[in-house]
Scaffold this active site. Structure first.
Site, PDB file in Angstrom:
ATOM      1  N   LYS A  22      23.052  63.179  16.018  1.00 29.72           N
ATOM      2  CA  LYS A  22      23.805  62.140  16.747  1.00 29.72           C
ATOM      3  C   LYS A  22      23.295  60.730  16.416  1.00 29.72           C
ATOM      4  CE  LYS A  22      22.669  60.722  21.085  1.00 29.72           C
ATOM      5  NZ  LYS A  22      22.681  59.299  21.421  1.00 29.72           N
ATOM      6  N   ASN A  23      21.989  60.533  16.497  1.00 31.57           N
ATOM      7  CA  ASN A  23      21.482  59.165  16.367  1.00 31.57           C
ATOM      8  C   ASN A  23      21.573  58.619  14.946  1.00 31.57           C
ATOM      9  OD1 ASN A  23      21.130  58.986  19.077  1.00 31.57           O
ATOM     10  ND2 ASN A  23      18.921  59.349  19.056  1.00 31.57           N
TER      11      ASN A  23
ATOM     12  N   ARG B  73      25.631  52.906  23.328  1.00 32.10           N
ATOM     13  CA  ARG B  73      24.575  51.999  22.878  1.00 32.10           C
ATOM     14  C   ARG B  73      24.800  51.565  21.425  1.00 32.10           C
ATOM     15  NH1 ARG B  73      21.712  48.915  25.569  1.00 32.10           N
ATOM     16  NH2 ARG B  73      20.060  48.044  24.329  1.00 32.10           N
TER      17      ARG B  73
ATOM     18  N   CYS C  64      22.919  55.027  27.779  1.00 35.97           N
ATOM     19  CA  CYS C  64      22.203  55.628  28.917  1.00 35.97           C
ATOM     20  C   CYS C  64      21.353  54.592  29.642  1.00 35.97           C
ATOM     21  CB  CYS C  64      21.309  56.764  28.424  1.00 35.97           C
ATOM     22  SG  CYS C  64      22.221  58.208  27.903  1.00 35.97           S
TER      23      CYS C  64
ATOM     24  N   ARG D  55      16.097  48.062  27.949  1.00 35.66           N
ATOM     25  CA  ARG D  55      16.695  48.131  26.621  1.00 35.66           C
ATOM     26  C   ARG D  55      17.151  46.775  26.047  1.00 35.66           C
ATOM     27  NH1 ARG D  55      20.122  53.641  26.016  1.00 35.66           N
ATOM     28  NH2 ARG D  55      19.115  53.613  23.998  1.00 35.66           N
ATOM     29  N   PRO D  56      16.213  45.826  25.893  1.00 39.41           N
ATOM     30  CA  PRO D  56      16.594  44.514  25.327  1.00 39.41           C
ATOM     31  C   PRO D  56      16.959  44.632  23.848  1.00 39.41           C
ATOM     32  CG  PRO D  56      14.213  44.670  25.530  1.00 39.41           C
ATOM     33  CD  PRO D  56      14.775  45.935  26.142  1.00 39.41           C
ATOM     34  N   ILE D  57      17.612  43.588  23.295  1.00 39.96           N
ATOM     35  CA  ILE D  57      17.933  43.595  21.856  1.00 39.96           C
ATOM     36  C   ILE D  57      17.360  42.352  21.165  1.00 39.96           C
ATOM     37  CG2 ILE D  57      19.992  45.075  22.019  1.00 39.96           C
ATOM     38  CD1 ILE D  57      21.629  42.427  21.728  1.00 39.96           C
ATOM     39  N   ASP D  58      16.278  41.834  21.751  1.00 41.61           N
ATOM     40  CA  ASP D  58      15.691  40.616  21.181  1.00 41.61           C
ATOM     41  C   ASP D  58      15.218  40.805  19.731  1.00 41.61           C
ATOM     42  OD1 ASP D  58      13.819  42.341  22.683  1.00 41.61           O
ATOM     43  OD2 ASP D  58      12.288  41.003  21.888  1.00 41.61           O
ATOM     44  N   GLN D  59      14.769  42.000  19.365  1.00 39.97           N
ATOM     45  CA  GLN D  59      14.270  42.211  17.993  1.00 39.97           C
ATOM     46  C   GLN D  59      15.424  42.245  16.982  1.00 39.97           C
ATOM     47  OE1 GLN D  59      10.845  42.115  17.358  1.00 39.97           O
ATOM     48  NE2 GLN D  59      11.025  41.488  19.506  1.00 39.97           N
TER      49      GLN D  59
ATOM     50  N   ASP E 217      13.170  61.312  23.633  1.00 44.40           N
ATOM     51  CA  ASP E 217      14.428  62.011  23.941  1.00 44.40           C
ATOM     52  C   ASP E 217      14.209  63.466  24.357  1.00 44.40           C
ATOM     53  OD1 ASP E 217      15.665  59.679  23.286  1.00 44.40           O
ATOM     54  OD2 ASP E 217      16.368  60.320  21.315  1.00 44.40           O
TER      55      ASP E 217
ATOM     56  N   ILE F  88       8.048  54.776  26.200  1.00 47.49           N
ATOM     57  CA  ILE F  88       9.145  54.046  25.540  1.00 47.49           C
ATOM     58  C   ILE F  88      10.121  53.441  26.567  1.00 47.49           C
ATOM     59  CG2 ILE F  88      10.932  54.153  23.723  1.00 47.49           C
ATOM     60  CD1 ILE F  88       8.257  55.035  22.561  1.00 47.49           C
TER      61      ILE F  88
ATOM     62  N   ARG G 283      28.382  63.561  25.521  1.00 48.74           N
ATOM     63  CA  ARG G 283      28.196  62.421  24.603  1.00 48.74           C
ATOM     64  C   ARG G 283      27.317  62.800  23.426  1.00 48.74           C
ATOM     65  NH1 ARG G 283      25.617  57.586  27.026  1.00 48.74           N
ATOM     66  NH2 ARG G 283      25.361  57.410  24.801  1.00 48.74           N
TER      67      ARG G 283
HETATM   68  N1  EPU Z   1      12.997  47.250  22.395  1.00 48.63           N
HETATM   69  C1  EPU Z   1      12.723  45.924  22.597  1.00 48.63           C
HETATM   70  N2  EPU Z   1      13.494  45.003  21.944  1.00 48.63           N
HETATM   71  C2  EPU Z   1      14.483  45.354  21.093  1.00 48.63           C
HETATM   72  C3  EPU Z   1      14.749  46.706  20.879  1.00 48.63           C
HETATM   73  C4  EPU Z   1      13.987  47.646  21.545  1.00 48.63           C
HETATM   74  O1  EPU Z   1      11.835  45.579  23.366  1.00 48.63           O
HETATM   75  O2  EPU Z   1      15.129  44.453  20.522  1.00 48.63           O
HETATM   76  C5  EPU Z   1      12.185  48.279  23.083  1.00 48.63           C
HETATM   77  C6  EPU Z   1      13.022  49.134  24.026  1.00 48.63           C
HETATM   78  O3  EPU Z   1      13.130  48.558  25.306  1.00 48.63           O
HETATM   79  C7  EPU Z   1      12.247  50.426  24.044  1.00 48.63           C
HETATM   80  C8  EPU Z   1      11.655  50.503  22.654  1.00 48.63           C
HETATM   81  O4  EPU Z   1      11.717  49.190  22.117  1.00 48.63           O
HETATM   82  O5  EPU Z   1      11.190  50.330  24.952  1.00 48.63           O
HETATM   83  C9  EPU Z   1      12.374  51.443  21.711  1.00 48.63           C
HETATM   84  O6  EPU Z   1      13.746  51.119  21.621  1.00 48.63           O
HETATM   85  P1  EPU Z   1      14.597  51.417  20.316  1.00 48.63           P
HETATM   86  O7  EPU Z   1      15.253  50.161  19.895  1.00 48.63           O
HETATM   87  O8  EPU Z   1      13.773  52.176  19.357  1.00 48.63           O
HETATM   88  O9  EPU Z   1      15.703  52.397  20.888  1.00 48.63           O
HETATM   89  P2  EPU Z   1      17.259  52.305  20.760  1.00 48.63           P
HETATM   90  O10 EPU Z   1      17.645  51.887  19.386  1.00 48.63           O
HETATM   91  O11 EPU Z   1      17.830  51.553  21.913  1.00 48.63           O
HETATM   92  C10 EPU Z   1      17.460  54.763  19.905  1.00 48.63           C
HETATM   93  C11 EPU Z   1      18.235  55.984  20.321  1.00 48.63           C
HETATM   94  C12 EPU Z   1      17.680  56.529  21.610  1.00 48.63           C
HETATM   95  C13 EPU Z   1      16.214  56.861  21.425  1.00 48.63           C
HETATM   96  C14 EPU Z   1      15.445  55.642  20.892  1.00 48.63           C
HETATM   97  C15 EPU Z   1      13.994  55.936  20.571  1.00 48.63           C
HETATM   98  C16 EPU Z   1      20.442  55.547  19.478  1.00 48.63           C
HETATM   99  C17 EPU Z   1      21.827  55.150  19.751  1.00 48.63           C
HETATM  100  N3  EPU Z   1      19.614  55.584  20.512  1.00 48.63           N
HETATM  101  O12 EPU Z   1      17.627  53.827  20.953  1.00 48.63           O
HETATM  102  O13 EPU Z   1      18.388  57.708  21.880  1.00 48.63           O
HETATM  103  O14 EPU Z   1      15.648  57.249  22.668  1.00 48.63           O
HETATM  104  O15 EPU Z   1      16.089  55.136  19.712  1.00 48.63           O
HETATM  105  O16 EPU Z   1      13.892  56.938  19.616  1.00 48.63           O
HETATM  106  O17 EPU Z   1      20.080  55.844  18.348  1.00 48.63           O
HETATM  107  C18 EPU Z   1      19.205  59.453  23.226  1.00 48.63           C
HETATM  108  O18 EPU Z   1      19.613  59.989  22.185  1.00 48.63           O
HETATM  109  O19 EPU Z   1      19.186  60.055  24.336  1.00 48.63           O
HETATM  110  C19 EPU Z   1      18.685  58.089  23.173  1.00 48.63           C
HETATM  111  C20 EPU Z   1      18.516  57.347  24.255  1.00 48.63           C
END
Ligand code: EPU
Length: 418
Positions: free
Chosen positions: A22-23, A94, A118, A123-127, A306, A328, A398
Site C-alpha cells: 500500500k505505502n 494522507r 489516519c 503529522r506535520p509536513i514541514d520537512q 505500523d 513515531i 483503506r
Molecule cells: N514528520 C515531521 N515533519 C514532516 C514529516 C514527518 O515532523 O514534514 C514526523 C511525523 O510527525 C512522524 C515522523 O516524522 O513523527 C514520521 O513521519 P513520516 O513522514 O515518515 O510518515 P508519513 O509519510 O506521514 C508514512 C506512511 C505511514 C507510516 C509512516 C512511517 C504513507 C501514506 N504513510 O507516513 O503509514 O506509519 O510513513 O513509516 O505512506 C499506515 O500505513 O498505517 C501508515 C500510517
C-alpha cells in the site's frame, strides 16, 4: 457502514498471498504524473486508497483504469495540465501530499489541500516544504491549501531533521525534474522508498542510494511511461504473521521479501514462535503459550510503527508484562480503550503502553479508530472468547485487501455484514 463479526478460537491454517505494498502504491500512482505518458502498474493492492487515487488522477484529467482481478492499473497522465487537488479529493488520504512533489516536478507548480489520513498524531509536513523551498519553490499556505510554485527547480543539498518517509519521497519526485544534483541526507530507508526510486528510474529518472540515508538525484529533462510491478506489502505480511501467531496456527505467508520482515520475525521468535524462512515465503507456527516482549518502534530497519497496534493486541495474551514504546506517532494508542473493552489490561503513560498478559480476551462490540487499529481489533477478535463485532471497518478497507476473504481461506470464522 459495514461491520466484521469474528468468532474467536479457530487456529488459522493454510497459505495466503500477500498483496502489493500500500505505502509504495500510494506514492507510485501520483508519481505517474511525472511521466506525462502511459504507465502500467502491476501488483497493486485492491484497496480503497488505490481506488481513491484512481479517482483523483481521473478528476485531474488523467485516463486511468484499474483491473481489480489483474491488480493492474493503466494510467495515462499526458492530458493532465495542472494540479489542483481540492479538499474533497485530498482529505481522503494522507498520500494526496505526493501530488505536490510529482506536479511540482512536471508543471513547476501545484495546489493541494491539506492531506487527510489516519488520525495518529500531529503529522506535520514541514520537512516536505523545506525540501521544496531548497529546490527553489515558493510555498504558501492559504485557506488550507498548499501552493507550491517555482520558476525553475535547481538541485540542492537537503538535510531532513526527521527521516520522514513522505518528505523523502516528495523531494525525490520533485528533484527528478530539477536541474543538477540533489542530495537528501538523513533520508528515510523504508522498503517503499527503494520501490518508489526504482519506479522513478524506470520512468527515466536518475535516483541513486535509495535504501541508505543519502539519496542522490540527478535531474533529467524528460521522463516517460513504463511498466512496473509493486513490491509485496511488508505491513500486510507482518499483520498475517501476527494473526497466525495469535491463534496458535500454522500459516504460510507467500509473496513476501523475508528481509523486510526481519524486525517482526525476530520479535515473534523472541516470543517463542517458530518461523521458517524460504525464498519468497515464511511459515509461522504458533505456540499455546507466548512469552512477553518489549518493543520500541523505530524507522527501518527497526520495528515498524505500523505493526505496533497489531503486535500489542497479540501481547495481551503473552505471559507477564510487555512494554511498548511508540517513538513515531504520539497518538497511536487510541485503540487501547477498545482492547480494554475486550478485557485487555493495558496502561498507557505518555508514549509507553504497559501490557499485562491476561488468560483470554472476551468478544464484544468495538470500533476501529484507524487502519492499523482495525487490524489490531481483528487480531483481538481471532483470539477472543465468543463473538467480536468491529465497527468503522472502512479504515481497514483503506489498507488491507479482502481481509475477511483471506482469513476465511485460513479457516477463520469471520463475516462482513452491511
Ligand atoms: N514528520 C515531521 N515533519 C514532516 C514529516 C514527518 O515532523 O514534514 C514526523 C511525523 O510527525 C512522524 C515522523 O516524522 O513523527 C514520521 O513521519 P513520516 O513522514 O515518515 O510518515 P508519513 O509519510 O506521514 C508514512 C506512511 C505511514 C507510516 C509512516 C512511517 C504513507 C501514506 N504513510 O507516513 O503509514 O506509519 O510513513 O513509516 O505512506 C499506515 O500505513 O498505517 C501508515 C500510517
Amino acid at each position: 457502514m459495514g461491520k466484521l463479526l469474528i468468532e474467536g478460537g479457530c487456529k488459522l491454517k493454510g497459505k495466503i498471498n500477500v498483496s502489493g505494498f500500500k505505502n509504495a502504491a500510494v506514492a507510485i500512482i501520483p508519481a505517474t504524473i511525472l511521466a506525462g505518458d502511459k504507465c502500467i502498474i502491476e501488483n497493486l493492492p485492491n484497496i480503497e486508497d488505490v481506488h481513491v487515487l484512481k479517482r483523483i488522477l481521473t478528476q485531474l484529467g488523467g485516463n486511468v483504469s484499474f483491473d481489480h482481478e489483474q491488480k493492474l492499473m493503466k494510467a495515462d497522465t499526458s492530458k493532465i495540465e495542472d494540479c489542483f487537488a481540492s479538499y474533497e479529493m485530498a482529505k481522503e488520504l494522507r498520500a494526496s501530499y505526493y501530488l505536490l512533489g510529482a506536479s511540482l516536478g512536471r508543471f513547476k507548480k501545484a495546489r493541494v489541500s491539506f492531506p487527510g489520513g489516519c488520525n495518529i498524531g500531529s503529522r506535520p509536513i514541514d520537512q516536505h516544504i523545506k525540501g521544496f523551498e531548497a529546490l527553489g519553490a515558493k510555498v504558501q499556505i492559504e485557506h488550507g491549501i498548499i501552493h507550491v510554485e517555482a520558476e525553475e527547480l535547481k538541485g540542492a543539498e537537503i538535510y531532513l531533521d526527521v527521516a520522514s518517509v513522505g518528505a523523502t519521497i516528495n523531494i525525490m519526485m520533485a528533484a527528478c525534474r530539477a536541474t543538477g544534483k540533489t542530495i537528501i541526507e538523513n533520508a528515510a530507508k523504508e522498503p517503499h522508498i527503494v520501490d518508489v526510486a526504482n519506479f522513478l528510474n524506470a520512468m527515466g529518472a536518475d535516483v541513486r542510494g535509495a535504501g541508505t540515508d543519502v539519496i542522490k538525484i540527478h535531474g533529467v529533462d524528460e521522463m516517460h511511461g513504463c511498466t512496473y510491478s509493486v513490491i509485496p506489502d511488508q505491513i500486510e505480511a507482518g499483520t498475517f504473521m501476527i494473526m497466525a501467531a495469535s491463534t496458535g496456527g500454522d500459516v504460510i505467508i507467500d509473496n513476501i521479501i523475508p528481509k523486510h520482515l526481519e524486525p517482526i520475525t525476530a520479535k515473534l521468535r523472541e516470543m517463542g514462535l517458530e518461523i521458517e524462512e524460504y525464498g519468497e515465503s515464511l511459515r509461522v507456527v504458533g505456540k499455546e503459550k507466548l512469552k512477553k516482549a518489549n518493543i520500541k518502534t523505530l524507522v527501518y530497519p527497526g520495528f515498524p510503527t505500523d505493526l505496533q497496534q497489531p503486535i500489542s493486541a497479540l501481547l495481551t495474551q503473552a505471559e507477564g508484562t510487555s512494554i511498548i514504546t511508540e517513538t513515531i506517532y504520539e497518538g497511536r494508542f487510541k485503540y487501547v480503550d477498545e482492547l480494554k473493552r475486550m478485557g485487555a489490561q493495558i496502561k498507557v503513560e505518555g508514549n509507553v503502553a504497559i501490557i499485562q498478559g491476561v488468560e483470554r480476551l472476551s468478544g464484544t462490540e468495538v470500533a476501529a479508530t484507524d487502519l492499523r487499529a482495525g487490524a489490531a481489533l481483528v487480531i483481538a477478535g481471532l483470539m477472543a472468547d465468543g463473538v467480536t463485532q468491529i465497527d468503522n471497518i472502512h479504515y481497514i478497507d483503506r489498507g488491507y485487501e479482502s481481509i475477511e476473504k483471506k482469513l476465511l481461506s485460513l479457516g477463520a470464522k469471520i463475516k462482513r455484514v452491511e
